[in-house]
Write a protein that holds these residues in place. Sequence first.
Motif, PDB file in Angstrom:
ATOM      1  N   UNK A   1       4.591  12.596 -20.462  1.00 51.53           N
ATOM      2  CA  UNK A   1       4.928  12.731 -19.038  1.00 51.53           C
ATOM      3  C   UNK A   1       4.672  11.415 -18.315  1.00 51.53           C
ATOM      4  N   UNK A   2       3.540  10.790 -18.634  1.00 48.78           N
ATOM      5  CA  UNK A   2       3.189   9.532 -17.973  1.00 48.78           C
ATOM      6  C   UNK A   2       4.242   8.452 -18.272  1.00 48.78           C
ATOM      7  N   UNK A   3       4.623   8.323 -19.529  1.00 49.92           N
ATOM      8  CA  UNK A   3       5.605   7.309 -19.935  1.00 49.92           C
ATOM      9  C   UNK A   3       6.925   7.505 -19.191  1.00 49.92           C
ATOM     10  N   UNK A   4       7.416   8.737 -19.206  1.00 44.63           N
ATOM     11  CA  UNK A   4       8.703   9.007 -18.554  1.00 44.63           C
ATOM     12  C   UNK A   4       8.597   8.849 -17.039  1.00 44.63           C
ATOM     13  N   UNK A   5       7.488   9.325 -16.481  1.00 51.85           N
ATOM     14  CA  UNK A   5       7.272   9.206 -15.034  1.00 51.85           C
ATOM     15  C   UNK A   5       7.256   7.739 -14.606  1.00 51.85           C
ATOM     16  N   UNK A   6       6.494   6.913 -15.314  1.00 48.84           N
ATOM     17  CA  UNK A   6       6.331   5.512 -14.922  1.00 48.84           C
ATOM     18  C   UNK A   6       7.678   4.776 -14.955  1.00 48.84           C
TER      19      UNK A   6
ATOM     20  N   UNK B   1       3.183  10.828  -6.161  1.00 46.17           N
ATOM     21  CA  UNK B   1       4.228  11.353  -7.045  1.00 46.17           C
ATOM     22  C   UNK B   1       3.632  11.756  -8.392  1.00 46.17           C
ATOM     23  N   UNK B   2       2.718  10.941  -8.904  1.00 48.90           N
ATOM     24  CA  UNK B   2       2.085  11.282 -10.188  1.00 48.90           C
ATOM     25  C   UNK B   2       1.235  12.541 -10.063  1.00 48.90           C
ATOM     26  N   UNK B   3       0.574  12.709  -8.910  1.00 49.84           N
ATOM     27  CA  UNK B   3      -0.266  13.898  -8.688  1.00 49.84           C
ATOM     28  C   UNK B   3       0.585  15.169  -8.673  1.00 49.84           C
TER      29      UNK B   3
ATOM     30  N   UNK C   1      -4.654   4.266 -10.625  1.00 54.28           N
ATOM     31  CA  UNK C   1      -3.478   4.649 -11.422  1.00 54.28           C
ATOM     32  C   UNK C   1      -3.732   4.378 -12.911  1.00 54.28           C
ATOM     33  N   UNK C   2      -4.301   3.220 -13.213  1.00 57.50           N
ATOM     34  CA  UNK C   2      -4.613   2.889 -14.610  1.00 57.50           C
ATOM     35  C   UNK C   2      -5.595   3.897 -15.204  1.00 57.50           C
ATOM     36  N   UNK C   3      -6.547   4.337 -14.358  1.00 57.42           N
ATOM     37  CA  UNK C   3      -7.539   5.307 -14.828  1.00 57.42           C
ATOM     38  C   UNK C   3      -6.868   6.631 -15.212  1.00 57.42           C
ATOM     39  N   UNK C   4      -5.825   6.993 -14.484  1.00 55.23           N
ATOM     40  CA  UNK C   4      -5.089   8.219 -14.828  1.00 55.23           C
ATOM     41  C   UNK C   4      -4.604   8.150 -16.279  1.00 55.23           C
ATOM     42  N   UNK C   5      -4.037   7.003 -16.645  1.00 59.44           N
ATOM     43  CA  UNK C   5      -3.554   6.841 -18.024  1.00 59.44           C
ATOM     44  C   UNK C   5      -4.714   6.751 -19.003  1.00 59.44           C
ATOM     45  N   UNK C   6      -5.748   6.004 -18.620  1.00 61.85           N
ATOM     46  CA  UNK C   6      -6.869   5.861 -19.558  1.00 61.85           C
ATOM     47  C   UNK C   6      -7.538   7.208 -19.835  1.00 61.85           C
ATOM     48  N   UNK C   7      -7.606   8.071 -18.823  1.00 63.64           N
ATOM     49  CA  UNK C   7      -8.212   9.394 -19.040  1.00 63.64           C
ATOM     50  C   UNK C   7      -7.400  10.206 -20.043  1.00 63.64           C
ATOM     51  N   UNK C   8      -6.084  10.076 -19.980  1.00 66.71           N
ATOM     52  CA  UNK C   8      -5.220  10.771 -20.943  1.00 66.71           C
ATOM     53  C   UNK C   8      -5.513  10.259 -22.359  1.00 66.71           C
ATOM     54  N   UNK C   9      -5.626   8.924 -22.480  1.00 63.39           N
ATOM     55  CA  UNK C   9      -5.896   8.344 -23.804  1.00 63.39           C
ATOM     56  C   UNK C   9      -7.274   8.749 -24.322  1.00 63.39           C
ATOM     57  N   UNK C  10      -8.250   8.777 -23.432  1.00 58.05           N
ATOM     58  CA  UNK C  10      -9.603   9.190 -23.839  1.00 58.05           C
ATOM     59  C   UNK C  10      -9.613  10.650 -24.298  1.00 58.05           C
ATOM     60  N   UNK C  11      -8.900  11.499 -23.547  1.00 60.10           N
ATOM     61  CA  UNK C  11      -8.819  12.916 -23.934  1.00 60.10           C
ATOM     62  C   UNK C  11      -8.129  13.041 -25.294  1.00 60.10           C
TER      63      UNK C  11
ATOM     64  N   UNK D   1       0.840  -1.199   0.000  1.00 58.74           N
ATOM     65  CA  UNK D   1       0.000   0.000   0.000  1.00 58.74           C
ATOM     66  C   UNK D   1       0.881   1.258   0.000  1.00 58.74           C
ATOM     67  N   UNK D   2       1.954   1.224   0.770  1.00 54.53           N
ATOM     68  CA  UNK D   2       2.878   2.362   0.811  1.00 54.53           C
ATOM     69  C   UNK D   2       3.414   2.669  -0.586  1.00 54.53           C
ATOM     70  N   UNK D   3       3.737   1.615  -1.323  1.00 51.92           N
ATOM     71  CA  UNK D   3       4.255   1.798  -2.681  1.00 51.92           C
ATOM     72  C   UNK D   3       3.208   2.454  -3.586  1.00 51.92           C
TER      73      UNK D   3
END
Lengths: 195, 195
Positions: free
Chosen positions: B89-94, B73-75, B130-140, B64-66
């Motif tokens: 940004x997402x690719x480099x961040x991940x 960090x992503x926020x 976390x996955x939703x963060x990426x999916x929202x970017x793709x949807x946008x 959970x800590x991870x």
Amino acid sequence: MARKTGSHAEITGPRIRAEASRLFARHGFAAVSMRQIAAAVGVQAGALYLYTPDKEALLFDLLKGHMDELLAAWAQEPRGTDPLAALERFVRFHIRFNLERAEAVFLSYMELRNLSEPNFAVIEGLRKRYETELEEILKAGQAAGAVSVPDTKLATMAIIAMLTGVNTWYREGGRLSRATVETIYWDMVRKAVGA
Amino acid sequence: MARKTGSHAEITGPRIRAEASRLFARHGFAAVSMRQIAAAVGVQAGALYLYTPDKEALLFDLLKGHMDELLAAWAQEPRGTDPLAALERFVRFHIRFNLERAEAVFLSYMELRNLSEPNFAVIEGLRKRYETELEEILKAGQAAGAVSVPDTKLATMAIIAMLTGVNTWYREGGRLSRATVETIYWDMVRKAVGA
């Protein structure tokens, strides 16, 4: 007697491997004892040691068997000279083969760290051989101008990770058939390699 | 006295987590005892139980800590309105975040099966966020016509698997720097989503 011993080995070998695989996948290699495996097979622990010297040898047997099967199955896929057709075959083959052997794939990733150094090296060598199959396709595609990737090695690792990832989320009877998943992944891989 | 207890907890907590993480990663959760963790920290096993009710709670704490750290960090990454810039940004961040925490990433994949059902659900929920963060970017991106994928959900899973895969092969001091790896993966991801 020789006949009987033979049949015994033939019947017990696959059963031992199946039960060991199931138990390792469910509880983890470290948490499973030879006694538990023997009980699941329905033999005495002593009989298990006639088949395998120890638990690690049994794990190695499972992981090597999986890689041998993977390489043999890929070798039986039709060959061709068109690199893009070969890449599509690889994508569909990898997804299909892995979805059909979810437990073996899971074990191969989870329990690699429990192999001894020499056994680990054997599995690594087989994986490398499989990766090379894909990299050769990408190199041929690159040479033919059909593929454009900045680095064929990294593209190989990226594609295999992407395809193997299907096993982590795919559920039979879910919203998408295996064939549809293959087609969608092929679309993404094709674009990713600039084709 | 209160002061002393406070400092003790502060010093021991991170040390317990660090030693537990190291031992779980090396030997596997099932093979590590609370006694071994206590010995590595340099306290009695009893002292460990003042900090955590059991070994599974300790594992949950680590996983959970991870995930909390990942989401926090992503926020903190800069926001913007351009979906392609957000995707880069997402690719480099991940890649960067995961390479910096190789042990935690390894544990998160390896030991998920050892969580109790409710704890597993918590981690799954955080992953989904976390996955939703990426999916929202793709949807946008899809809505803006900057991205073209057959299925944003599958593209999300494919991209995350591809990027997380870097941890399995990347070696510090190898042929490629982290920055080069990020750039090469960004090239593949950008093409994969048809941008």
